[in-house]
Design a protein around this motif. Sequence first.
Motif, PDB file in Angstrom:
ATOM      1  N   GLY A 177       8.707  -2.893 -14.032  1.00 16.89           N
ATOM      2  CA  GLY A 177      10.013  -3.484 -13.798  1.00 16.89           C
ATOM      3  C   GLY A 177       9.889  -4.508 -12.684  1.00 16.89           C
ATOM      4  N   LYS A 178      10.660  -4.331 -11.622  1.00 16.16           N
ATOM      5  CA  LYS A 178      10.599  -5.233 -10.479  1.00 16.16           C
ATOM      6  C   LYS A 178       9.750  -4.671  -9.341  1.00 16.16           C
ATOM      7  CE  LYS A 178      15.143  -7.296 -11.384  1.00 16.16           C
ATOM      8  NZ  LYS A 178      16.494  -7.573 -10.823  1.00 16.16           N
ATOM      9  N   THR A 179       9.128  -3.532  -9.581  1.00 16.53           N
ATOM     10  CA  THR A 179       8.336  -2.874  -8.543  1.00 16.53           C
ATOM     11  C   THR A 179       6.862  -3.214  -8.685  1.00 16.53           C
ATOM     12  OG1 THR A 179       9.909  -1.019  -8.533  1.00 16.53           O
ATOM     13  CG2 THR A 179       7.764  -0.654  -7.488  1.00 16.53           C
ATOM     14  N   VAL A 180       6.264  -3.716  -7.605  1.00 15.45           N
ATOM     15  CA  VAL A 180       4.832  -4.016  -7.600  1.00 15.45           C
ATOM     16  C   VAL A 180       4.085  -2.800  -7.076  1.00 15.45           C
ATOM     17  CG1 VAL A 180       3.008  -5.467  -6.642  1.00 15.45           C
ATOM     18  CG2 VAL A 180       5.206  -6.475  -7.313  1.00 15.45           C
ATOM     19  N   VAL A 181       3.122  -2.350  -7.848  1.00 20.27           N
ATOM     20  CA  VAL A 181       2.388  -1.128  -7.534  1.00 20.27           C
ATOM     21  C   VAL A 181       0.889  -1.418  -7.540  1.00 20.27           C
ATOM     22  CG1 VAL A 181       1.942   1.260  -8.238  1.00 20.27           C
ATOM     23  CG2 VAL A 181       4.200   0.249  -8.602  1.00 20.27           C
ATOM     24  N   TYR A 182       0.170  -0.807  -6.592  1.00 15.00           N
ATOM     25  CA  TYR A 182      -1.285  -0.863  -6.579  1.00 15.00           C
ATOM     26  C   TYR A 182      -1.820   0.539  -6.806  1.00 15.00           C
ATOM     27  CZ  TYR A 182      -1.062  -5.597  -4.735  1.00 15.00           C
ATOM     28  OH  TYR A 182      -0.828  -6.943  -4.589  1.00 15.00           O
ATOM     29  N   GLY A 183      -2.758   0.685  -7.719  1.00 13.89           N
ATOM     30  CA  GLY A 183      -3.297   2.004  -7.993  1.00 13.89           C
ATOM     31  C   GLY A 183      -4.481   1.919  -8.923  1.00 13.89           C
ATOM     32  N   LYS A 184      -4.827   3.057  -9.501  1.00 17.56           N
ATOM     33  CA  LYS A 184      -5.971   3.105 -10.405  1.00 17.56           C
ATOM     34  C   LYS A 184      -5.770   4.227 -11.406  1.00 17.56           C
ATOM     35  CE  LYS A 184      -9.984   1.652 -11.856  1.00 17.56           C
ATOM     36  NZ  LYS A 184      -9.647   2.116 -13.224  1.00 17.56           N
ATOM     37  N   THR A 185      -6.106   3.945 -12.646  1.00 11.24           N
ATOM     38  CA  THR A 185      -6.111   4.980 -13.675  1.00 11.24           C
ATOM     39  C   THR A 185      -7.545   5.385 -13.977  1.00 11.24           C
ATOM     40  OG1 THR A 185      -6.161   3.317 -15.425  1.00 11.24           O
ATOM     41  CG2 THR A 185      -4.005   4.148 -14.775  1.00 11.24           C
ATOM     42  N   GLY A 186      -7.673   6.482 -14.669  1.00 12.29           N
ATOM     43  CA  GLY A 186      -9.003   6.927 -15.075  1.00 12.29           C
ATOM     44  C   GLY A 186      -8.893   8.001 -16.132  1.00 12.29           C
ATOM     45  N   GLY A 187      -9.891   8.098 -16.963  1.00 15.88           N
ATOM     46  CA  GLY A 187      -9.859   9.140 -17.979  1.00 15.88           C
ATOM     47  C   GLY A 187     -11.223   9.426 -18.563  1.00 15.88           C
ATOM     48  N   ARG A 188     -11.411  10.661 -18.913  1.00 19.76           N
ATOM     49  CA  ARG A 188     -12.543  11.110 -19.699  1.00 19.76           C
ATOM     50  C   ARG A 188     -11.956  11.921 -20.854  1.00 19.76           C
ATOM     51  NH1 ARG A 188     -15.981   8.289 -19.956  1.00 19.76           N
ATOM     52  NH2 ARG A 188     -17.598   9.806 -20.445  1.00 19.76           N
ATOM     53  N   TYR A 189     -12.771  12.289 -21.827  1.00 17.21           N
ATOM     54  CA  TYR A 189     -12.238  13.103 -22.915  1.00 17.21           C
ATOM     55  C   TYR A 189     -11.503  14.310 -22.337  1.00 17.21           C
ATOM     56  CZ  TYR A 189     -14.743  10.496 -26.530  1.00 17.21           C
ATOM     57  OH  TYR A 189     -15.177   9.512 -27.386  1.00 17.21           O
ATOM     58  N   GLY A 190     -10.244  14.477 -22.758  1.00 14.80           N
ATOM     59  CA  GLY A 190      -9.441  15.607 -22.303  1.00 14.80           C
ATOM     60  C   GLY A 190      -8.609  15.349 -21.069  1.00 14.80           C
ATOM     61  N   TYR A 191      -8.813  14.200 -20.395  1.00 12.70           N
ATOM     62  CA  TYR A 191      -8.148  13.968 -19.107  1.00 12.70           C
ATOM     63  C   TYR A 191      -7.718  12.507 -18.969  1.00 12.70           C
ATOM     64  CZ  TYR A 191     -10.609  18.332 -18.073  1.00 12.70           C
ATOM     65  OH  TYR A 191     -11.097  19.613 -18.120  1.00 12.70           O
TER      66      TYR A 191
END
Length: 396
Positions: A341-355
């Motif tokens: 939306g109008k919110t600026v966010v800094y972060g990180k995603t991650g995934g492996r099988y099942g997660y």
Amino acid sequence: MRRKGIAVLATAVAAMSVAATISPAVASSSSPARSAAVVAERVPPNAEAMRRAIAGLPSADATAAQVRLGGKDGRWLGTSGEADIRTHRAPKGDERFRAGSITKTFTAAVVLQLVHEGKVRLDGTVQHYLPGLLPAGYPEIRVSQLLNYTSGLPSADFPADFDWQYAHRFTSWDHKELVSRAVGRPMEFAPGTKQHYSNIGYNVLGLIVEKVTGRSYEREVRDRVIVPAGLKDTYSAANDPRIQGRHTRGYQAVKAEDGTSRLVDVTEWNQSITWASGDLVTTTADLERFSSALFQGRVVPKPELKLMFTVPDVLAYNPSGDPAKDRKATYTSGLTRVEVGKTVVYGKTGGRYGYLNGFGATLDRSRTLVYSVNSTDAKGETPPIVGQIIEAGFGK
């Protein structure tokens, strides 16, 4: 070797966190394994939307979820589903899980510390630190370009299908082999001209860390990030296929020829195929502590921390060549910048099988979010629950 991080961020978008410890007061329904349990002190206004977002598990898309909200309006912990579908054990919210590409943020933190200490130069090249690793015909590739995914290095040549990956789930991969399986192919683009999110650059960074310190990458992450940040349940899995301690179990939905699906337990899995780009095990509480310390400049010194909030001024790699598909880069050195939306966010995603997991926050940390979802198709389309969690965390 999941590129889902960018897909998760692009769907509704951004995976996130920060905060502190959460204290008593548990509310749950008569079927705690299947509906959200909640822990809170001062409850933020978006807690009810988040409770609805994670309710109703297990479902076809996910078996469990753990979520933490934080920021100026209070803190909240919610869980839903079953940490183990065999025993129907409900998650408590402190279970470990595979962090996937969130590991890259830890790797970037180590490298930027070494930059601050003068042991690594941002304009230093792979050819200088690791002579002979790359083909002689490759152009010089800088550390800064590895950090922000603008190196142009091709991705490692591993089959992406689940059957091949599952058959090799106990294989221990040599770290240099992860690179050598990629660099037999041409560069994708000239270094510094495009951005392509992949694991290859961060595995090269892991090798640079070992070369300049004379110690293992795992030890450097532990001593430079995990211990100083007070992370109690985070560790590098190395070649151990198990998850130590209490954890949620991961499952992958596999279709049979008749169209039916069954869940395959994918919890035990050697993560050396991802190494410095994706092998960490952690908890939502630890990711809160880590991101809080990171954003405050207690992990990476502030002069170098600026790079973690700076997106290079290039376009994302577009192999189709169709200008209509051109997009601006979104990744920084170790994080991602996303507008929800109008919110600026800094972060990180991650995934492996099942997660499938994420952490992030606004720059002033007024709104924070951490989540871990046990997706039954973590390498496929992002399940709706992830978009709902992100919207509840950073939407209106």
